[in-house]
Design a protein around this motif. Structure first.
Motif, PDB file in Angstrom:
ATOM      1  N   ASN A  15       0.878  -1.261  -0.031  1.00 58.02           N
ATOM      2  CA  ASN A  15      -0.090  -0.120   0.064  1.00 58.02           C
ATOM      3  C   ASN A  15       0.768   1.203  -0.057  1.00 58.02           C
ATOM      4  OD1 ASN A  15      -2.491  -1.436   0.038  1.00 58.02           O
ATOM      5  ND2 ASN A  15      -2.348  -1.644   2.182  1.00 58.02           N
ATOM      6  N   THR A  16       2.211   1.039   0.031  1.00 60.31           N
ATOM      7  CA  THR A  16       3.026   2.333   0.051  1.00 60.31           C
ATOM      8  C   THR A  16       3.128   2.806  -1.270  1.00 60.31           C
ATOM      9  OG1 THR A  16       4.183   1.406   1.893  1.00 60.31           O
ATOM     10  CG2 THR A  16       5.325   3.265   0.596  1.00 60.31           C
ATOM     11  N   LYS A  17       2.670   4.018  -1.524  1.00 58.06           N
ATOM     12  CA  LYS A  17       2.889   4.614  -2.985  1.00 58.06           C
ATOM     13  C   LYS A  17       3.774   5.839  -3.003  1.00 58.06           C
ATOM     14  CE  LYS A  17      -1.151   2.402  -3.873  1.00 58.06           C
ATOM     15  NZ  LYS A  17      -0.762   1.034  -3.688  1.00 58.06           N
ATOM     16  N   LEU A  18       4.476   5.807  -4.196  1.00 56.49           N
ATOM     17  CA  LEU A  18       5.342   6.941  -4.405  1.00 56.49           C
ATOM     18  C   LEU A  18       4.772   8.232  -4.443  1.00 56.49           C
ATOM     19  CD1 LEU A  18       8.014   7.629  -5.179  1.00 56.49           C
ATOM     20  CD2 LEU A  18       7.540   7.319  -7.642  1.00 56.49           C
ATOM     21  N   SER A  19       3.553   8.221  -4.900  1.00 58.55           N
ATOM     22  CA  SER A  19       2.813   9.677  -4.896  1.00 58.55           C
ATOM     23  C   SER A  19       2.668  10.209  -3.453  1.00 58.55           C
ATOM     24  CB  SER A  19       1.565   9.542  -5.349  1.00 58.55           C
ATOM     25  OG  SER A  19       0.525   8.641  -4.944  1.00 58.55           O
ATOM     26  N   ASP A  20       2.802   9.398  -2.404  1.00 54.71           N
ATOM     27  CA  ASP A  20       2.629   9.756  -0.902  1.00 54.71           C
ATOM     28  C   ASP A  20       3.906  10.529  -0.380  1.00 54.71           C
ATOM     29  OD1 ASP A  20      -0.035   8.870  -1.040  1.00 54.71           O
ATOM     30  OD2 ASP A  20       0.764   7.041  -0.196  1.00 54.71           O
ATOM     31  N   PHE A  21       4.950  10.609  -1.128  1.00 57.33           N
ATOM     32  CA  PHE A  21       5.996  11.196  -0.599  1.00 57.33           C
ATOM     33  C   PHE A  21       6.707  12.093  -1.329  1.00 57.33           C
ATOM     34  CE2 PHE A  21       5.679   6.621   0.692  1.00 57.33           C
ATOM     35  CZ  PHE A  21       5.937   6.824   1.980  1.00 57.33           C
TER      36      PHE A  21
ATOM     37  N   SER B   5       9.778  12.829  -2.314  1.00 54.02           N
ATOM     38  CA  SER B   5      10.854  12.227  -3.233  1.00 54.02           C
ATOM     39  C   SER B   5      11.122  10.818  -3.314  1.00 54.02           C
ATOM     40  CB  SER B   5      12.113  12.909  -2.958  1.00 54.02           C
ATOM     41  OG  SER B   5      12.543  12.314  -1.612  1.00 54.02           O
ATOM     42  N   VAL B   6      11.888  10.157  -4.301  1.00 55.27           N
ATOM     43  CA  VAL B   6      11.959   8.761  -4.579  1.00 55.27           C
ATOM     44  C   VAL B   6      12.797   8.423  -3.225  1.00 55.27           C
ATOM     45  CG1 VAL B   6      13.211   7.172  -5.889  1.00 55.27           C
ATOM     46  CG2 VAL B   6      11.893   9.037  -7.046  1.00 55.27           C
ATOM     47  N   SER B   7      13.743   9.443  -2.863  1.00 58.71           N
ATOM     48  CA  SER B   7      14.565   8.919  -1.901  1.00 58.71           C
ATOM     49  C   SER B   7      13.799   8.737  -0.466  1.00 58.71           C
ATOM     50  CB  SER B   7      15.674  10.075  -1.494  1.00 58.71           C
ATOM     51  OG  SER B   7      16.646   9.801  -0.206  1.00 58.71           O
ATOM     52  N   ALA B   8      12.711   9.640  -0.109  1.00 60.24           N
ATOM     53  CA  ALA B   8      12.092   9.336   0.757  1.00 60.24           C
ATOM     54  C   ALA B   8      11.221   8.228   0.854  1.00 60.24           C
ATOM     55  CB  ALA B   8      11.148  10.552   0.971  1.00 60.24           C
ATOM     56  N   TYR B   9      10.398   7.775  -0.582  1.00 63.37           N
ATOM     57  CA  TYR B   9       9.841   6.566  -0.637  1.00 63.37           C
ATOM     58  C   TYR B   9      10.738   5.536  -0.430  1.00 63.37           C
ATOM     59  CZ  TYR B   9       7.462   3.159  -3.724  1.00 63.37           C
ATOM     60  OH  TYR B   9       6.810   1.968  -4.132  1.00 63.37           O
ATOM     61  N   CYS B  10      11.810   5.434  -0.908  1.00 62.84           N
ATOM     62  CA  CYS B  10      12.744   4.212  -0.933  1.00 62.84           C
ATOM     63  C   CYS B  10      13.363   3.998   0.684  1.00 62.84           C
ATOM     64  CB  CYS B  10      14.016   4.397  -1.748  1.00 62.84           C
ATOM     65  SG  CYS B  10      13.800   4.377  -3.347  1.00 62.84           S
TER      66      CYS B  10
END
Length: 117
Positions: free
Chosen positions: A99-105, A107-112
Motif C-alpha cells: 500500500n506504500t505509494k510513491l505519490s505519498d512522498f 521524493s524517490v529517496s523518501a519513498y525508498c
C-alpha cells in the motif's frame, strides 16, 4: 533481544537465559540452582531477571511475570511471544509494503527510505 544477549555475554551470564548446548560446557552456573552454589546462582539469576523485567514494556511484563520464575523461563516466555507474532507481523508488513505509494512522498529517496524501514 540481540542487545540483551550481548549484555549477558559481556557479563558472563548468558547461560542464565540460554542453556549451554553441550554437556561438556564448563560454565560456572547451570540453568537451575543446584548443590552448594544455590545462593550465588539465585542471586545472579535474580540480577538477570531484573535486567529482563527492566527492559520490557509494562504490558509484556504483566504477560510474563510469574512467581519463582528464573531468567531462562522469562526469556523463553518472551521469545515465545515474539515468535508467535511473526506470521501476523509478516502479513501486516506485506500489506503495508503493497500500500506504500510513491505519490505519498516528496521524493524517490523518501519513498525508498520508507520501503527500507
Amino acid at each position: 533481544m540481540t542487545l540483551f544477549k550481548i549484555q549477558c555475554t559481556a557479563c558472563k551470564v548468558l547461560d542464565h537465559i540460554i542453556p549451554p548446548t553441550t554437556e561438556s560446557s564448563t560454565t560456572s552456573y547451570s540453568t537451575t540452582a543446584s548443590s552448594s552454589h544455590d545462593a550465588e546462582w539465585l542471586r545472579i539469576d535474580a540480577i538477570v531477571l531484573q535486567w529482563i523485567y527492566n527492559t520490557i514494556t509494562p504490558s509484556l511484563l504483566t504477560t510474563i511475570l510469574q512467581p519463582n520464575n528464573t531468567a531462562a523461563q522469562a526469556w523463553t516466555a518472551l521469545a515465545r511471544i515474539f515468535v508467535d507474532n511473526k506470521p501476523t507481523q509478516a502479513v501486516f508488513l506485506c500489506q503495508k509494503f503493497s500500500n506504500t505509494k510513491l505519490s505519498d512522498f516528496s521524493s524517490v529517496s523518501a519513498y525508498c527510505q520508507e520501503l527500507k524501514v
